[in-house]
Motif scaffolding. Structure first.
Motif, PDB file in Angstrom:
ATOM      1  N   PHE A  67      50.562   4.792  28.039  1.00  0.00           N
ATOM      2  CA  PHE A  67      51.999   4.729  28.123  1.00  0.00           C
ATOM      3  C   PHE A  67      52.331   4.977  26.517  1.00  0.00           C
ATOM      4  O   PHE A  67      51.768   4.523  25.358  1.00  0.00           O
ATOM      5  CB  PHE A  67      52.413   3.469  28.438  1.00  0.00           C
ATOM      6  N   GLU A  68      53.657   5.508  26.288  1.00  0.00           N
ATOM      7  CA  GLU A  68      54.250   5.677  25.015  1.00  0.00           C
ATOM      8  C   GLU A  68      55.429   5.009  25.211  1.00  0.00           C
ATOM      9  O   GLU A  68      56.175   5.088  25.862  1.00  0.00           O
ATOM     10  CB  GLU A  68      54.610   7.241  25.007  1.00  0.00           C
ATOM     11  N   PRO A  69      55.282   3.717  24.429  1.00  0.00           N
ATOM     12  CA  PRO A  69      56.486   2.610  24.535  1.00  0.00           C
ATOM     13  C   PRO A  69      57.727   3.142  23.955  1.00  0.00           C
ATOM     14  O   PRO A  69      57.843   3.853  23.024  1.00  0.00           O
ATOM     15  CB  PRO A  69      55.927   1.457  23.833  1.00  0.00           C
ATOM     16  N   LEU A  70      58.741   2.630  24.726  1.00  0.00           N
ATOM     17  CA  LEU A  70      60.155   2.512  24.117  1.00  0.00           C
ATOM     18  C   LEU A  70      60.785   1.659  23.357  1.00  0.00           C
ATOM     19  O   LEU A  70      61.986   1.593  22.907  1.00  0.00           O
ATOM     20  CB  LEU A  70      60.977   2.939  25.312  1.00  0.00           C
ATOM     21  N   SER A  71      59.977   0.336  23.336  1.00  0.00           N
ATOM     22  CA  SER A  71      60.601  -0.685  22.678  1.00  0.00           C
ATOM     23  C   SER A  71      59.626  -1.072  21.539  1.00  0.00           C
ATOM     24  O   SER A  71      58.346  -0.841  21.534  1.00  0.00           O
ATOM     25  CB  SER A  71      60.575  -1.748  23.625  1.00  0.00           C
ATOM     26  N   ALA A  72      59.963  -2.098  20.772  1.00  0.00           N
ATOM     27  CA  ALA A  72      59.242  -2.315  19.369  1.00  0.00           C
ATOM     28  C   ALA A  72      58.272  -3.344  19.747  1.00  0.00           C
ATOM     29  O   ALA A  72      57.236  -3.335  19.374  1.00  0.00           O
ATOM     30  CB  ALA A  72      60.097  -3.108  18.534  1.00  0.00           C
ATOM     31  N   THR A  73      58.382  -3.974  21.005  1.00  0.00           N
ATOM     32  CA  THR A  73      57.257  -5.052  21.561  1.00  0.00           C
ATOM     33  C   THR A  73      56.227  -3.990  22.234  1.00  0.00           C
ATOM     34  O   THR A  73      55.042  -4.794  22.442  1.00  0.00           O
ATOM     35  CB  THR A  73      57.930  -5.866  22.321  1.00  0.00           C
ATOM     36  N   ALA A  74      56.312  -2.837  22.490  1.00  0.00           N
ATOM     37  CA  ALA A  74      55.573  -2.353  23.232  1.00  0.00           C
ATOM     38  C   ALA A  74      54.676  -2.588  24.352  1.00  0.00           C
ATOM     39  O   ALA A  74      53.604  -2.680  24.699  1.00  0.00           O
ATOM     40  CB  ALA A  74      54.610  -1.522  22.344  1.00  0.00           C
ATOM     41  N   LEU A  75      55.628  -3.453  25.123  1.00  0.00           N
ATOM     42  CA  LEU A  75      55.250  -4.014  26.364  1.00  0.00           C
ATOM     43  C   LEU A  75      54.103  -4.990  26.308  1.00  0.00           C
ATOM     44  O   LEU A  75      53.168  -5.038  27.230  1.00  0.00           O
ATOM     45  CB  LEU A  75      54.897  -3.135  27.439  1.00  0.00           C
TER      46      LEU A  75
END
Length: 142
Positions: A67-75
């Motif tokens: 996955f390419e994360p959308l959030s700073a926490t990167a899931l």
């Protein structure tokens, strides 16, 4: 032999992401791998829910999630849940600090694939030098 099943989660459906999805499908077909592509509509909560739903569903559980994360926490919490049930976790285009912790807690694969910013800078410098071999000024807009 069991056929590998992968999930690829991408941020949105812009032309770049659609090209990534196409390449993933083509490569999966060549390798005989099942691939499911998810698009998060530029919403980190949507991405988290989509991926967590797959992790928590024993019947839909893949061998790995890329996955390419959308959030700073990167899931990070979703990654913990994934490796806890043996799903490989691959972070694309993002430097994350939690990968080594995931590796220490599970035998599932956990790694990140990202850009080499130093080499990108070198390539850009060579391009600028080729454009202005006698020197000069370049306006570089990022």
């Amino acid at each position: 032999m069991k056929k590998l099943k992968l999930v690829v989660s991408l941020p949105n459906e812009n032309s770049y992401q659609l090209e990534q999805a196409r390449a993933a499908r083509e490569t999966a077909a060549e390798l005989g791998v099942d691939v499911q592509i998810l698009f998060a509509d530029n919403d980190a909560v949507t991405q988290s829910q989509q991926v967590l739903e797959i992790v928590q569903s024993p019947s839909a559980r893949p061998d790995a999630i890329l996955f390419e994360p959308l959030s700073a926490t990167a899931l990070s919490r979703v990654g913990e849940a994934a490796v806890a049930v043996g799903i490989g976790w691959v972070v694309l285009n993002c430097d994350v600090e939690y990968i080594s912790a995931l590796r220490s807690r599970s035998h599932a694969l956990a790694f990140a694939v990202t850009r080499d910013h130093t080499e990108i800078g070198r390539i850009q410098a060579r391009q600028f030098a080729a454009l202005l071999p006698a020197g000069g000024t370049i306006l570089y807009i990022q």
